[in-house]
Write a protein that holds these residues in place. Structure first.
Motif, PDB file in Angstrom:
ATOM      1  N   PRO A 161       0.843  -1.198   0.000  1.00  0.00           N
ATOM      2  CA  PRO A 161       0.000   0.000   0.000  1.00  0.00           C
ATOM      3  C   PRO A 161       0.877   1.246   0.000  1.00  0.00           C
ATOM      4  O   PRO A 161       1.721   1.405   0.886  1.00  0.00           O
ATOM      5  CB  PRO A 161      -0.787  -0.097   1.305  1.00  0.00           C
ATOM      6  N   ILE A 162       0.723   2.079  -0.996  1.00  0.00           N
ATOM      7  CA  ILE A 162       1.480   3.341  -1.048  1.00  0.00           C
ATOM      8  C   ILE A 162       0.523   4.477  -1.344  1.00  0.00           C
ATOM      9  O   ILE A 162      -0.410   4.312  -2.117  1.00  0.00           O
ATOM     10  CB  ILE A 162       2.623   3.292  -2.098  1.00  0.00           C
ATOM     11  N   PRO A 163       0.717   5.650  -0.702  1.00  0.00           N
ATOM     12  CA  PRO A 163       1.748   5.958   0.288  1.00  0.00           C
ATOM     13  C   PRO A 163       1.446   5.327   1.654  1.00  0.00           C
ATOM     14  O   PRO A 163       0.290   5.012   1.948  1.00  0.00           O
ATOM     15  CB  PRO A 163       1.681   7.490   0.382  1.00  0.00           C
ATOM     16  N   PHE A 164       2.487   5.160   2.467  1.00  0.00           N
ATOM     17  CA  PHE A 164       2.303   4.642   3.825  1.00  0.00           C
ATOM     18  C   PHE A 164       1.558   5.677   4.672  1.00  0.00           C
ATOM     19  O   PHE A 164       1.854   6.870   4.602  1.00  0.00           O
ATOM     20  CB  PHE A 164       3.660   4.347   4.464  1.00  0.00           C
ATOM     21  N   CYS A 165       0.578   5.202   5.430  1.00  0.00           N
ATOM     22  CA  CYS A 165      -0.228   6.111   6.263  1.00  0.00           C
ATOM     23  C   CYS A 165       0.271   6.038   7.704  1.00  0.00           C
ATOM     24  O   CYS A 165      -0.127   5.159   8.472  1.00  0.00           O
ATOM     25  CB  CYS A 165      -1.701   5.743   6.172  1.00  0.00           C
ATOM     26  N   ARG A 166       1.116   6.967   8.061  1.00  0.00           N
ATOM     27  CA  ARG A 166       1.751   6.940   9.386  1.00  0.00           C
ATOM     28  C   ARG A 166       0.752   7.128  10.520  1.00  0.00           C
ATOM     29  O   ARG A 166       0.921   6.563  11.608  1.00  0.00           O
ATOM     30  CB  ARG A 166       2.825   8.037   9.448  1.00  0.00           C
ATOM     31  N   ASP A 167      -0.275   7.937  10.314  1.00  0.00           N
ATOM     32  CA  ASP A 167      -1.217   8.264  11.396  1.00  0.00           C
ATOM     33  C   ASP A 167      -2.283   7.200  11.631  1.00  0.00           C
ATOM     34  O   ASP A 167      -3.018   7.278  12.615  1.00  0.00           O
ATOM     35  CB  ASP A 167      -1.898   9.607  11.108  1.00  0.00           C
ATOM     36  N   ALA A 168      -2.381   6.232  10.741  1.00  0.00           N
ATOM     37  CA  ALA A 168      -3.412   5.201  10.907  1.00  0.00           C
ATOM     38  C   ALA A 168      -3.026   4.243  12.030  1.00  0.00           C
ATOM     39  O   ALA A 168      -1.907   3.723  12.062  1.00  0.00           O
ATOM     40  CB  ALA A 168      -3.603   4.441   9.607  1.00  0.00           C
ATOM     41  N   GLN A 169      -3.942   4.008  12.942  1.00  0.00           N
ATOM     42  CA  GLN A 169      -3.721   3.065  14.033  1.00  0.00           C
ATOM     43  C   GLN A 169      -4.180   1.657  13.638  1.00  0.00           C
ATOM     44  O   GLN A 169      -3.672   0.672  14.152  1.00  0.00           O
ATOM     45  CB  GLN A 169      -4.480   3.521  15.281  1.00  0.00           C
ATOM     46  N   ARG A 170      -5.161   1.611  12.746  1.00  0.00           N
ATOM     47  CA  ARG A 170      -5.688   0.334  12.278  1.00  0.00           C
ATOM     48  C   ARG A 170      -5.799   0.379  10.755  1.00  0.00           C
ATOM     49  O   ARG A 170      -5.870   1.449  10.155  1.00  0.00           O
ATOM     50  CB  ARG A 170      -7.086   0.061  12.865  1.00  0.00           C
ATOM     51  N   ARG A 171      -5.861  -0.805  10.147  1.00  0.00           N
ATOM     52  CA  ARG A 171      -5.938  -0.876   8.688  1.00  0.00           C
ATOM     53  C   ARG A 171      -7.160  -0.157   8.135  1.00  0.00           C
ATOM     54  O   ARG A 171      -7.103   0.462   7.074  1.00  0.00           O
ATOM     55  CB  ARG A 171      -5.965  -2.339   8.230  1.00  0.00           C
ATOM     56  N   ASP A 172      -8.281  -0.244   8.849  1.00  0.00           N
ATOM     57  CA  ASP A 172      -9.503   0.366   8.311  1.00  0.00           C
ATOM     58  C   ASP A 172      -9.471   1.892   8.331  1.00  0.00           C
ATOM     59  O   ASP A 172     -10.372   2.549   7.816  1.00  0.00           O
ATOM     60  CB  ASP A 172     -10.744  -0.155   9.054  1.00  0.00           C
ATOM     61  N   GLU A 173      -8.422   2.473   8.935  1.00  0.00           N
ATOM     62  CA  GLU A 173      -8.294   3.939   8.947  1.00  0.00           C
ATOM     63  C   GLU A 173      -7.543   4.469   7.720  1.00  0.00           C
ATOM     64  O   GLU A 173      -7.601   5.668   7.428  1.00  0.00           O
ATOM     65  CB  GLU A 173      -7.565   4.388  10.217  1.00  0.00           C
ATOM     66  N   TRP A 174      -6.839   3.579   7.021  1.00  0.00           N
ATOM     67  CA  TRP A 174      -6.032   4.036   5.891  1.00  0.00           C
ATOM     68  C   TRP A 174      -6.862   4.759   4.830  1.00  0.00           C
ATOM     69  O   TRP A 174      -6.479   5.817   4.343  1.00  0.00           O
ATOM     70  CB  TRP A 174      -5.316   2.844   5.237  1.00  0.00           C
ATOM     71  N   LEU A 175      -8.012   4.197   4.485  1.00  0.00           N
ATOM     72  CA  LEU A 175      -8.833   4.783   3.426  1.00  0.00           C
ATOM     73  C   LEU A 175      -9.588   6.025   3.878  1.00  0.00           C
ATOM     74  O   LEU A 175     -10.080   6.799   3.053  1.00  0.00           O
ATOM     75  CB  LEU A 175      -9.819   3.744   2.890  1.00  0.00           C
ATOM     76  N   LYS A 176      -9.665   6.229   5.201  1.00  0.00           N
ATOM     77  CA  LYS A 176     -10.280   7.447   5.720  1.00  0.00           C
ATOM     78  C   LYS A 176      -9.287   8.610   5.713  1.00  0.00           C
ATOM     79  O   LYS A 176      -9.668   9.771   5.557  1.00  0.00           O
ATOM     80  CB  LYS A 176     -10.773   7.217   7.147  1.00  0.00           C
ATOM     81  N   LEU A 177      -8.015   8.280   5.856  1.00  0.00           N
ATOM     82  CA  LEU A 177      -6.977   9.317   5.959  1.00  0.00           C
ATOM     83  C   LEU A 177      -6.257   9.599   4.639  1.00  0.00           C
ATOM     84  O   LEU A 177      -5.630  10.648   4.492  1.00  0.00           O
ATOM     85  CB  LEU A 177      -5.946   8.902   7.025  1.00  0.00           C
ATOM     86  N   GLY A 178      -6.339   8.679   3.712  1.00  0.00           N
ATOM     87  CA  GLY A 178      -5.617   8.866   2.448  1.00  0.00           C
ATOM     88  C   GLY A 178      -6.415   8.383   1.252  1.00  0.00           C
ATOM     89  O   GLY A 178      -7.452   7.738   1.391  1.00  0.00           O
TER      90      GLY A 178
END
Length: 254
Positions: A161-178
């Protein structure tokens, strides 16, 4: 108007799915689905299948398609395309994957269009990407991801997965933040760019990720990424055929 041709590389041998191009999908071999969808493009002048197998060659001939026999020792689909078009008059060559039976003419045209714009005359290759909307796809290493600059030129392709989402605590947060994009493996080349590419040595990033488009980036070639809202299913295993059939049956006609 440049002369544009589509080429579908098709091998019979496959470690996971031997004979894949001839797999039956609702009464037609998969290679015919791909060919006919490519023919529905409004911008392509001709479509060819490039194969190393007589069974595929005869199948394409039997449904009235253009087909070129190529040597079996050719290492990749892109090399097979370059061999097939060496004596064909074409300014732009479209590499259409033989295991994408859901590819549409509209999608192919979207990938071609940047080459028809004067402001984009510095493009070597163009390709497609679609927004990722589910976590499973984002973290699937069989799904290639792409990041690009403000002018939509590719910066990198990866199975991670790129870019890496540093602020995500869980996998399901990646698509909310990026915002993340899946690469769709159709490539459009200027003629000279295709031959330049196949004459380059395999690159280090390409070897690590097993993604040949990284060879182009490592050597300074410019890949334009066109965003589409349509997705496809690549057929890697027999179970993927079932998914394709299910989607085709949902359409009003097929």
């Amino acid at each position: 108007m440049p002369r544009i041709i589509g080429v579908i590389p098709a091998r019979y041998a496959s470690s996971r799915f031997p004979g894949k191009p001839l797999a039956d999908i609702l009464g037609k071999p998969m290679i015919r689905w791909v060919y006919e969808n490519a023919m529905s493009s409004k911008l392509i002048n001709d479509v060819y299948v490039a194969t190393d197998d007589e069974r595929i060659f005869n199948t394409v001939k039997n449904f009235g398609g253009n087909v070129i026999m190529t040597p079996s020792e050719i290492p990749t689909g892109t090399d097979r395309i370059a061999y097939a078009v060496r004596n064909i008059d074409a300014d732009i060559i479209v590499n259409i994957q033989g295991d994408e039976p859901l590819i549409s003419g509209d999608m192919i045209d979207s990938a071609i269009e940047p080459f028809l714009k004067e402001e984009d005359n510095d493009i070597d290759i163009s390709t497609l990407a679609v927004k990722i909307t589910d976590v499973e796809t984002l973290f699937n290493p069989n799904v290639v991801k792409v990041v690009f600059d403000k002018k939509n030129f590719a910066l990198y392709f990866s199975r991670s997965p790129i870019p890496f989402c540093r602020d995500a605590q869980r996998r399901d947060e990646w698509l909310k933040l990026g915002v993340y994009y899946k690469h769709i493996g159709i490539y459009v080349y200027k003629r000279n760019s295709l031959f330049k590419f196949v004459n380059l040595k395999t690159s280090k990033l390409e070897e690590l990720e097993k993604l040949e488009q990284l060879r182009a980036i490592e050597n300074g070639m410019r890949i334009k990424v066109v965003i589409t809202d349509k997705d496809t299913i690549g057929v890697d295993t027999f179970s993927d055929i079932e998914n394709v059939v299910s989607i085709l049956k949902q359409k009003t006609s097929f």
